[in-house]
Design a protein around this motif. Structure first.
Motif, short mmCIF file in Angstrom:
data_model
loop_
_atom_site.label_atom_id
_atom_site.label_comp_id
_atom_site.label_asym_id
_atom_site.label_seq_id
_atom_site.Cartn_x
_atom_site.Cartn_y
_atom_site.Cartn_z
N ALA A 343 0.85 -1.19 0.00
CA ALA A 343 0.00 0.00 0.00
C ALA A 343 0.88 1.23 0.00
O ALA A 343 1.84 1.33 0.77
N GLY A 345 1.27 5.65 -0.16
CA GLY A 345 0.59 6.82 0.39
C GLY A 345 1.51 8.00 0.52
O GLY A 345 2.72 7.90 0.28
N LEU A 390 -4.76 1.23 10.19
CA LEU A 390 -3.59 2.07 9.90
C LEU A 390 -3.38 3.01 11.08
O LEU A 390 -4.33 3.64 11.55
N ARG A 411 -6.89 4.91 11.35
CA ARG A 411 -7.97 4.54 10.44
C ARG A 411 -8.21 3.05 10.59
O ARG A 411 -7.30 2.25 10.45
N LEU A 414 -9.14 -0.78 7.05
CA LEU A 414 -8.82 -0.51 5.65
C LEU A 414 -8.52 -1.81 4.92
O LEU A 414 -8.00 -2.76 5.50
N PRO A 416 -6.85 -1.98 1.39
CA PRO A 416 -6.38 -1.46 0.11
C PRO A 416 -6.07 -2.59 -0.86
O PRO A 416 -5.64 -3.67 -0.47
N SER A 421 -3.37 2.98 -3.21
CA SER A 421 -2.90 4.12 -2.43
C SER A 421 -3.89 4.41 -1.31
O SER A 421 -5.12 4.38 -1.51
N ASN A 422 -3.36 4.70 -0.15
CA ASN A 422 -4.17 5.20 0.95
C ASN A 422 -4.45 6.69 0.75
O ASN A 422 -3.68 7.39 0.09
#
Length: 669
Positions: A343, A345, A390, A411, A414, A416, A421-422
């Motif tokens: 992932a 970001g 996250l 968060r 999640l 992904p 992308s976060n």
């Protein structure tokens, strides 16, 4: 003296020359002057007449020249035929007028083969027939007695279970007699086509070769591989046998499953000892990920041989039947299987000199921007499948190299996509929150400096670092700890705070406090007592360095005793023996030793600590300590062990505190 026939030919030749000169008009203008006629001869003798040389050695002899009949010219020397690997040099190569001796030097390379050759030493001179002398030249291998070398496979028995199981590669040690340098060639026989065993390389002038063995679907049974080694240059033939066992997985009332991401995968050797019985080998199933065995006694021991830092580590668990059952059931859950899901970001809201710590699953990544602003393209790698939390923290460093976290983002849930992308992480946005500071007062430090590290484990399966590394060792006993506010936590979330007194010289902690709590608040904690120094002695086992430690642990360290061993010689090896208090019968007194596994089927001799190597030892009371190689530098595997399922055999819960003490030293077994 020449024969009458030779004399007659000489007269006829001379008369022919006179007639030819007369026919040409004698010596007047336009005549030809004939070359001078060489007369005489020479003889050659050598000493000695027989010469013997060993591979890698040099021998010399003297060539003597006797000129006769008025001959005084130069003679050039040569020698043929030379055996392979042998060179010859004359000094001088040409015997000028008046020189009557030369030295012949014969050099045999170390690879020269044993041989006997009739050499011819030749002398040549202009106008004369060549002369020669014979030499018997012998290349002989020294030490042609009982043996020029010996071989020793590192295993005498080998488990070859399912074809897909990863297994280790044994070795074959070669011991050479003094002076023997010949190549040794290997072949393997006696196996069915479905069991492949070869020696690599097939020929060597060195001291070791590898011996990979692969089961390509052989029926259950025990097979014998006969290793044949033949030494060049008359080194002889040696043989050795290795038993290869192909069988179904063992069964029993305990099944220990390991994940491919666990440090003990792949496992090269697993054995069990039920009570005080004999050690027996465990045959794996499920491509080397499950090990079943039977435990009927109140206590038992399980031994593993795995790879650690490129060398072998032997880990032994001494525990009760109930404890082993719990360990076996929880092991795989501690280590999330690796994957290719990553992932990406970006982070913003960092001032100059600040850093972000972004964590998902077991992966944490630190990013910095000296100028402030946005840091792009962080990558969280090998994330397990499913929903993950996250956790991101922002920290500021000071002149003491200590990072102080001030804000965080969480968060939940999640999922992904691989390579996805976060959403942007902005520490100045509304979802970010300030961390809660708390004052901790630390007792029983003995005036020693200590460091602090803080992490946060979510119920959603993420182990997050709240500071990039442990704080530097300092003496003040009042410290500020930062944590996630209660409103941002969920039931099952836990902070882990580790306080460590350590010795940088050996990179090992000596005392430690490990605490777990849902939220961080003001509190007082104290280190446990200094662990009394144990008695450490060597245990005599042929070919293996083994230690025994005895002593008493204070009641503060009531979850057991761990012995860690590392040899410091050229053949580094690691060993760990973890012994629970249940195994010790609830007593603080302990008697822990490295087990003798040398006679267990499939044990590799190269896994043992070598006798004669200086060996570092550490004895920990209270369980496996998180030292400089682990929690102090946030190594994820050990952090998961402590935060994810168990400490010793006790699951960390809100309010849990664990004390650990360690003594250390060096001994040569």
């Amino acid at each position: 003296m020449r024969s009458s026939r030779s004399w007659h030919r000489g007269i006829v030749g001379a008369l022919g020359a006179v007639l030819l000169l007369n026919a040409c008009g004698g010596g007047g203008d336009g005549g030809v002057t004939p070359p001078p006629v060489v007369t005489g001869s020479f003889l050659m003798t050598i000493s000695p007449g027989t010469l013997t040389v060993a591979p890698g050695a040099t021998q010399t002899l003297v060539v003597t020249l006797t000129r006769t009949g008025g001959f005084t010219g130069a003679v050039t020397l040569g020698v043929t035929p030379l055996p392979t690997g042998v060179t010859a040099t004359f000094s001088p190569a040409t015997l000028a007028a008046g020189v009557t001796t030369a030295t012949l030097t014969l050099v045999a390379a170390s690879s020269a083969l044993a041989s006997t050759t009739a050499l011819t030493i030749t002398g040549s001179a202009t106008g004369l027939s060549n002369q020669s002398a014979g030499l018997q030249f012998i290349v002989a291998i020294p030490n042609q007695g009982a043996a020029s070398f010996s071989i020793a496979p590192s295993v005498t028995g080998f488990i070859a279970p399912q074809p897909t199981v990863l297994v280790h590669i044994p070795t074959i040690a070669i011991t050479r007699d003094a002076g023997y340098t010949g190549a040794i060639s290997f072949t393997v026989s006696g196996l069915p086509p479905t069991v492949a065993a070869v020696v690599t390389p097939a020929s060597t002038t060195g001291s070791t070769v590898s011996f990979p063995i692969i089961n390509a679907g052989a029926p259950s049974g025990t097979y014998t591989a006969t290793i044949r080694a033949e030494g060049a240059n008359g080194g002889g033939v040696r043989t050795a046998n290795v038993s290869i066992l192909v069988g179904p997985p063992t069964t029993g009332n305990i099944t220990w499953r390991i994940c491919s991401s666990a440090p003990r995968y792949p496992s090269y050797f697993v054995a069990v000892r039920d009570g005080s019985g004999a050690w027996t080998r465990v045959i794996p199933g499920d491509s080397g990920k499950t090990y079943s065995f039977n435990v009927t006694q109140p206590t038992a021991s399980v031994a593993w041989a795995t790879i650690d830092s490129g060398v072998t580590r032997t880990t032994v668990y001494n525990a009760t039947q109930a404890e082993l059952t719990a360990m076996a059931a929880s092991d795989c859950s501690l280590y999330q299987n690796g994957s290719t899901r990553n992932a990406l970001g970006t982070v913003t809201g960092l001032s100059a000199g600040q850093q972000s710590l972004v964590s998902m699953g077991w992966w944490s990544l630190s990013t910095t921007n000296p100028l402030g602003g946005t840091v792009s393209n962080y990558s969280l790698l090998n994330l397990p499948s499913g929903n993950l939390d996250l956790v991101a923290a922002r920290a500021t460093g000071d002149l003491n190299a200590e990072l102080t976290p001030d804000r965080a983002i969480i968060r939940r849930g999640l999922n992904p996509a691989a390579g996805g992308s976060n959403a942007l992480l902005d520490f100045n946005a509304a979802e970010a929150f300030a961390l809660t500071p708390a004052t901790w007062t630390v007792g029983n430090t003995g005036g020693e400096s200590f460091g602090v590290s803080t992490s946060f484990t979510t119920v959603g399966g993420t182990n997050a670092a709240l500071s990039g590394m442990p704080g530097p060792d300092r003496a003040p006993t009042t410290r500020t700890i930062h944590g996630i506010p209660l409103a941002q936590t969920q039931v099952g979330d836990l902070h882990q705070v580790v306080l460590t007194i350590g010795t940088l010289a050996t990179r090992r902690a000596s005392r430690q406090v490990i605490t777990y709590s849902r939220t961080i608040g003001d509190r007082s904690v104290s280190f446990g007592p200094v662990l009394p120094t144990p008695a450490v002695t060597s245990v005599s086992v042929p070919g293996a360095g083994m230690l025994r430690v005895t002593g008493t642990v204070p009641t503060e360290y009531n979850s057991g005793v761990t012995l860690d061993v590392k040899s410091t010689g050229a053949f580094a090896r690691f060993a760990t023996v973890q012994t629970t208090r249940g195994f010790l019968g609830g007593s603080g007194a302990y008697d822990v030793r490295m087990p003798d596994l040398t006679q267990v089927f499939g044990w590799d001799a190269t896994w043992s600590i070598r006798p004669g190597d200086a060996t570092n030892w550490w004895v920990s009371g209270g369980g496996p300590i998180l030292d400089f190689y682990d929690a102090r530098f946030i190594f994820s595997t050990t952090r998961r062990l402590w935060t994810g399922a168990q400490t010793g055999i006790t699951t960390p819960t809100d309010g849990s505190t664990f004390l650990i003490g360690r003594a250390s030293g060096t001994i040569t077994p």
